[in-house]
Design an enzyme around this catalytic site. Structure first.
Site, PDB file in Angstrom:
ATOM      1  N   CYS A   1      30.793 -78.461  26.843  1.00 31.80           N
ATOM      2  CA  CYS A   1      29.705 -78.961  25.997  1.00 31.80           C
ATOM      3  C   CYS A   1      28.507 -78.018  26.116  1.00 31.80           C
ATOM      4  O   CYS A   1      28.567 -77.018  26.835  1.00 31.80           O
ATOM      5  CB  CYS A   1      29.309 -80.379  26.392  1.00 31.80           C
TER       6      CYS A   1
ATOM      7  N   CYS B   1      24.946 -79.388  26.041  1.00 32.74           N
ATOM      8  CA  CYS B   1      23.641 -80.037  26.230  1.00 32.74           C
ATOM      9  C   CYS B   1      22.924 -79.605  27.508  1.00 32.74           C
ATOM     10  O   CYS B   1      21.701 -79.620  27.563  1.00 32.74           O
ATOM     11  CB  CYS B   1      23.765 -81.552  26.140  1.00 32.74           C
TER      12      CYS B   1
ATOM     13  N   CYS C   1      24.062 -81.198  21.823  1.00 35.65           N
ATOM     14  CA  CYS C   1      25.418 -80.751  22.173  1.00 35.65           C
ATOM     15  C   CYS C   1      25.971 -79.711  21.202  1.00 35.65           C
ATOM     16  O   CYS C   1      27.184 -79.653  20.973  1.00 35.65           O
ATOM     17  CB  CYS C   1      26.341 -81.957  22.252  1.00 35.65           C
TER      18      CYS C   1
ATOM     19  N   LYS D   1      33.456 -91.667  22.332  1.00 27.61           N
ATOM     20  CA  LYS D   1      32.270 -91.562  23.167  1.00 27.61           C
ATOM     21  C   LYS D   1      31.101 -92.189  22.428  1.00 27.61           C
ATOM     22  O   LYS D   1      30.741 -91.758  21.328  1.00 27.61           O
ATOM     23  CB  LYS D   1      31.993 -90.091  23.450  1.00 27.61           C
TER      24      LYS D   1
ATOM     25  N   ARG E   1      21.635 -87.626  32.586  1.00 23.19           N
ATOM     26  CA  ARG E   1      20.761 -86.665  31.896  1.00 23.19           C
ATOM     27  C   ARG E   1      19.693 -86.129  32.847  1.00 23.19           C
ATOM     28  O   ARG E   1      19.251 -84.995  32.698  1.00 23.19           O
ATOM     29  CB  ARG E   1      20.178 -87.288  30.630  1.00 23.19           C
TER      30      ARG E   1
ATOM     31  N   LYS F   1      34.551 -93.536  26.729  1.00 22.41           N
ATOM     32  CA  LYS F   1      33.354 -93.382  27.538  1.00 22.41           C
ATOM     33  C   LYS F   1      32.172 -94.087  26.880  1.00 22.41           C
ATOM     34  O   LYS F   1      31.984 -93.921  25.683  1.00 22.41           O
ATOM     35  CB  LYS F   1      33.060 -91.889  27.654  1.00 22.41           C
TER      36      LYS F   1
ATOM     37  N   TYR G   1      32.105 -91.492  39.794  1.00 25.09           N
ATOM     38  CA  TYR G   1      31.282 -91.047  40.921  1.00 25.09           C
ATOM     39  C   TYR G   1      31.625 -91.835  42.180  1.00 25.09           C
ATOM     40  O   TYR G   1      31.188 -91.480  43.269  1.00 25.09           O
ATOM     41  CB  TYR G   1      29.790 -91.206  40.572  1.00 25.09           C
TER      42      TYR G   1
END
Ligand code: PBG
Length: 318
Positions: free
Chosen positions: A104, A106, A114, A185, A195, A238, A303
């Site tokens: 990507c 971004c 993006c 997404k 972010r 997602k 995570y």
């Protein structure tokens, strides 16, 4: 009895662990909204990789934070870029760890979007140019392939991505390299902590012109069908927790493995409430991961991978 009749089982084999790699030296910065998750420079990465491999986590998903950003995100296709260096490093020192790269722009564009921006956008006057961006996505994926990545995961939600990446890879002899598509997404507020972590918040507007409306369910199937027809090897949904219905839809419809991304905000909420003493963090973590699997996810990007792996290992040794 409960063990015998249990329908869904979590395993460390289900997990992909995201890693944030920052250009520079001597960096090991905890992301404040994601306790336990850090940004590493390459020279500080080995202990983290030792832990991941010792826990038996099969794969990592790489996000890069470059030194310099520009309007196009040119470092993404630089063979000496941060991701390319990281891929080479991991494949050399940890050959059995699967390396997946997020493809990507971004984190690499000065505007935080993006793709390439051009005029004529419907909403803000400026917008991401889908088709111009496709060329750069392919350049980026090819550069990751040359560095030795095991799978690429385009995440920008540009139409036609999978077909153009597949063609580019095949054209340079990477026909065996699989593609995991961020197929469904949503334009989600659950990406907030990411972010900050990846320094990728858009500087103007939002991502509503390329990410999906959380209200839409059938559109998810429509998007996944495109990616499937274009040759995606794995289809991803997602975020995960608020979109279990979408995971279940995709599982029923497609034969490819289904992945889901248990995103930063989902992680942060559990960690924050646990810290307050309001919930039993480990149990809520396992229950939510289990719900993703029960909904139909074969693969969970999370995570929590290290925390969950530790718990699963303790359980089997009892
Ligand atoms: C976009 C990208 C995003 C995430 C991964 N890749 C978010 C976005 O659209 O801003 C979010 C992951 C997370 O929240 O954990 N390249």
């Amino acid at each position: 009895m409960r063990r015998l009749v249990r329908e869904t089982k979590l395993s460390v084999d289900d997990f992909i662990y995201p890693l944030f790699i920052e250009e520079g030296k001597d960096i090991e910065t905890e992301i404040s909204s994601m306790p336990g998750i850090k940004r590493f420079s390459l020279d500080k990465l080995s202990p983290e990789l030792d832990e991941v491999t010792t826990l038996g986590i099969p794969a990592v998903l790489l996000f890069g934070i470059p030194k310099n950003k520009d309007s196009k995100g040119q470092e993404t296709w630089d063979d000496e870029g941060i991701i390319q260096k990281t891929i080479r490093f991991i494949k050399k020192d940890y050959p059995n760890l699967m390396v997946i790269s997020d493809v990507c722009f971004c984190e690499y564009t000065d505007h935080g979007h993006c793709g390439i921006i051009s005029g004529g956008g419907i909403i803000s006057g400026e917008d991401v140019d889908n088709d111009k961006t496709l060329t750069n996505i392919s350049k980026q994926a090819l550069s990751h392939a040359r560095a030795g990545v095991d799978m690429v995961a385009p995440s920008g939600m540009m139409d036609g991505t999978i077909a153009s990446v597949r063609a580019a890879l095949d054209g340079e002899g990477f026909s065996d390299l699989p593609v995991m598509a961020y197929s469904v997404k949503y334009a989600s507020a659950f990406y907030g902590p990411f972010r900050d972590a990846a320094d990728s918040a858009p500087s103007f507007g939002d991502r509503n012109t390329y990410q999906m409306d959380p209200a839409n369910r059938r559109e998810g199937m429509h998007k996944a069908k495109f990616d499937s027809d274009e040759g995606a090897d794995i289809l991803m949904v997602k975020p995960a927790l608020s979109y279990l219905d979408i995971i279940s839809d995709l599982k029923a419809e497609f034969d490819q493995p289904i992945a889901c991304y248990n995103v930063s905000g989902e992680y942060a909420m559990i960690k924050a409430a646990e810290k307050q003493g309001w919930i039993d963090g480990p149990r809520v973590m396992m229950e939510s991961l289990l719900s993703m699997k029960r909904a139909g996810a074969d693969i969970i990007i999370t995570y929590f991978a290290k925390d969950a792996a530790r718990l699963l290992h303790n359980k089997t040794s009892q």
